[in-house]
Design a protein around this motif. Structure first.
Motif, short mmCIF file in Angstrom:
data_model
loop_
_atom_site.label_atom_id
_atom_site.label_comp_id
_atom_site.label_asym_id
_atom_site.label_seq_id
_atom_site.Cartn_x
_atom_site.Cartn_y
_atom_site.Cartn_z
N ALA A 187 -5.26 -12.82 5.34
CA ALA A 187 -5.55 -10.79 5.54
C ALA A 187 -4.81 -10.83 4.32
N TRP A 188 -4.68 -8.88 4.49
CA TRP A 188 -4.77 -8.47 3.08
C TRP A 188 -3.56 -6.89 3.97
N VAL A 189 -2.49 -7.13 3.03
CA VAL A 189 -1.45 -5.64 3.39
C VAL A 189 -0.97 -4.42 2.64
N THR A 190 -1.22 -3.30 3.53
CA THR A 190 -1.17 -2.13 3.30
C THR A 190 -0.05 -1.06 3.90
N THR A 191 0.90 0.17 3.39
CA THR A 191 1.74 0.25 3.89
C THR A 191 1.03 2.05 3.66
N GLY A 192 -0.37 2.77 2.62
CA GLY A 192 -1.32 3.49 2.97
C GLY A 192 -0.71 4.20 1.31
N ASP A 193 -0.83 4.84 1.22
CA ASP A 193 -0.72 5.49 -0.38
C ASP A 193 0.44 5.94 -0.60
N PRO A 194 1.69 5.48 -1.63
CA PRO A 194 2.74 5.97 -1.56
C PRO A 194 2.77 7.60 -2.18
N LYS A 195 1.90 7.98 -3.09
CA LYS A 195 2.01 9.05 -3.96
C LYS A 195 1.90 9.94 -3.34
N ILE A 196 1.62 10.65 -1.44
CA ILE A 196 1.14 10.94 -0.67
C ILE A 196 2.08 11.00 0.42
N GLU A 198 5.01 11.75 1.34
CA GLU A 198 6.12 13.62 1.69
C GLU A 198 5.07 14.66 2.14
N ASP A 199 4.24 14.40 1.42
CA ASP A 199 3.62 16.07 1.19
C ASP A 199 1.83 15.64 1.25
N GLY A 200 1.45 14.72 1.63
CA GLY A 200 -0.48 14.25 1.63
C GLY A 200 -0.13 14.52 3.81
N THR A 201 -1.54 14.43 4.53
CA THR A 201 -2.04 14.46 5.39
C THR A 201 -2.58 13.61 6.06
N PRO A 202 -2.52 13.64 7.83
CA PRO A 202 -3.08 11.79 8.01
C PRO A 202 -5.00 12.18 7.18
N GLU A 203 -5.26 12.98 7.15
CA GLU A 203 -6.66 12.96 7.18
C GLU A 203 -6.65 12.16 5.21
N GLN A 204 -5.77 13.04 4.61
CA GLN A 204 -5.61 12.47 2.98
C GLN A 204 -5.46 10.95 3.29
N THR A 236 2.85 0.01 9.77
CA THR A 236 2.97 2.01 9.59
C THR A 236 4.55 2.18 9.12
N GLY A 237 4.61 4.04 9.08
CA GLY A 237 5.72 4.27 9.27
C GLY A 237 6.00 4.51 7.51
N PHE A 238 4.71 4.59 7.10
CA PHE A 238 4.74 4.98 5.74
C PHE A 238 4.04 5.88 5.16
N THR A 239 3.12 6.07 6.18
CA THR A 239 1.88 7.21 5.77
C THR A 239 2.33 8.50 6.56
N PRO A 240 1.40 9.29 6.00
CA PRO A 240 2.06 10.86 6.23
C PRO A 240 2.29 11.32 7.63
#
Length: 297
Positions: A187-196, A198-204, A236-240
Motif C-alpha cells: 500500500a501507499w500512504v499520503t496526507t496530501g500536500d503540506p504546502k497547501i 494552510e492556504d489551499g483549497t479542497p480543489e487544489q 485525513t486531517g492534513f488537507t485544506p
C-alpha cells in the motif's frame, strides 16, 4: 473503498481499550495509531508507545486490522523493529500492517540526543531501512552491512503469520520514497500536500493528490509493477478540508467520493479527541463509520 480510523495513544489502557473495541464494533476496516515518542500539541500530555498499545489492542479485538501510521527510522532500528513486528503479527493472528515513512524533524528527531537529520539524510536512511526490514521479515537469518543500519546473523524464526511477511504501507511523496513504495509496498500512504494545508483549497488538494498518484504510477511502471496492485491510503486531517468531512455523513460521502475517483482505496479518519485539532461530534463520527460507505455504492 475501505474506511479506517487512527486512534492516538493518549489514554491509559483501562480507558483506551474501550476505543479499540468500539472501532471493531463499528466495522472499521483497520485501526491504526501513530508511532511517535511524542507529537505536536500532545507533547506535554499522556502519550503511550505504539507497539505495546497495538499488542494490547490485538488481545482486546478479534477481527479488525491493526497497524502504525506511521513508523519511521527516527528512533527505530530494523533489527529490533522486525523482532517486535514478528511477535505482534503472531499475537494478532496476522492482522498487522506496517505504515512506514522517512520521518520528519519533530520531537522524535532529537529525543535520542541526536541532531535532526537533513531531508537528504532522512531519505538516505529510509532507502536503507526499508529493504533491510523487508529481508529481516522474510528470511530466517540476515547479515548485512550498511552505511546506517547493519545486521549480523539476525534471526527471525518462525517469521510472520502473514506470508511472505506482514504488509508495508509506505508513506511517500518524493521520487525516492515512491520508488520504495513501488518496490516494497503493498500500500501507499499520503496526507496530501503540506504546502497547501494552510492556504489551499479542497480543489487544489485534489489536484495535488492526483499528481502524487500519477508519480506513484510512474514509479510502479519503472519497477515493472502495476500501480493497481497497491492500495492507496489517504490519512485525513492534513488537507485544506481539515475537519469538515466529519461534520456530517453527507459531507464525508462527498469527500470520500471525490477521493475514490482519484483511485484511493482506503480513507483513514481520526478518532475524535475533544479540544484538539481532531475534535468532532462522536455521534456523527459513528454514523459515518456505519452508514457512509453504503452511500458510496
Amino acid at each position: 473503498m475501505r474506511l479506517s480510523t487512527v486512534i492516538l495513544p493518549i489514554h491509559r489502557w483501562s480507558e483506551g481499550q474501550k476505543t479499540w473495541q468500539r472501532a471493531e464494533e463499528l466495522g472499521f476496516h483497520a485501526a491504526y495509531t501513530y508511532d511517535h515518542l511524542s507529537w505536536r500539541t500532545f507533547r506535554d500530555g499522556p502519550w503511550f508507545g505504539a507497539l505495546p498499545t497495538l499488542t494490547a489492542a490485538a488481545t482486546a479485538t478479534e477481527r479488525i486490522r491493526l497497524g502504525t501510521l506511521v513508523t519511521s527510522p527516527n528512533f527505530r532500528h530494523p533489527v529490533t523493529l522486525a523482532k517486535e513486528l514478528m511477535a505482534l503479527d503472531d499475537i494478532s493472528g496476522g492482522r498487522i500492517s506496517l505504515g512506514i515513512g522517512a520521518g520528519g524533524n519533530g520531537f522524535d528527531a532529537t529525543a535520542l540526543g541526536q541532531e535532526p537529520w537533513t531531508p537528504k539524510e532522512r531519505a538516505d536512511r529510509f532507502a536503507e531501512f526499508v529493504p533491510l526490514l523487508d529481508r529481516l521479515l522474510t528470511e530466517d537469518a540476515v547479515t548485512q552491512r550498511g552505511t546506517f543500519y547493519s545486521a549480523d546473523e539476525a534471526r527471525n524464526i518462525p517469521g510472520c503469520v502473514q506470508r511472505p511477511r506482514l504488509p508495508f504501507a509506505v508513506a511517500a511523496t518524493g521520487p525516492r520514497g515512491l520508488k520504495l513504495a513501488a518496490r516494497y509496498g503493498q500500500a501507499w500512504v499520503t496526507t496530501g500536500d503540506p504546502k497547501i494545508f494552510e492556504d489551499g483549497t479542497p480543489e487544489q488538494s485534489v489536484a495535488a493528490l492526483r499528481g502524487q498518484i500519477e508519480k506513484l504510477g510512474k514509479a510502479c511502471a519503472d519497477s515493472g509493477r502495476e500501480v493497481a496492485e497497491l492500495d492507496k491510503i489517504l490519512l485525513t486531517g492534513f488537507t485544506p478540508d481539515r475537519g469538515r468531512p466529519l461534520e456530517s455523513v453527507d459531507a464525508f460521502v462527498d469527500f470520500a467520493g471525490r477521493h475514490r475517483e482519484l483511485g484511493f482505496t482506503e480513507i483513514v479518519i481520526h478518532w475524535p479527541i475533544p479540544d484538539s485539532d481532531f475534535a468532532a461530534d462522536q455521534q456523527v463520527f459513528e454514523q459515518i463509520a456505519t452508514e457512509a460507505l453504503a452511500q458510496l455504492d
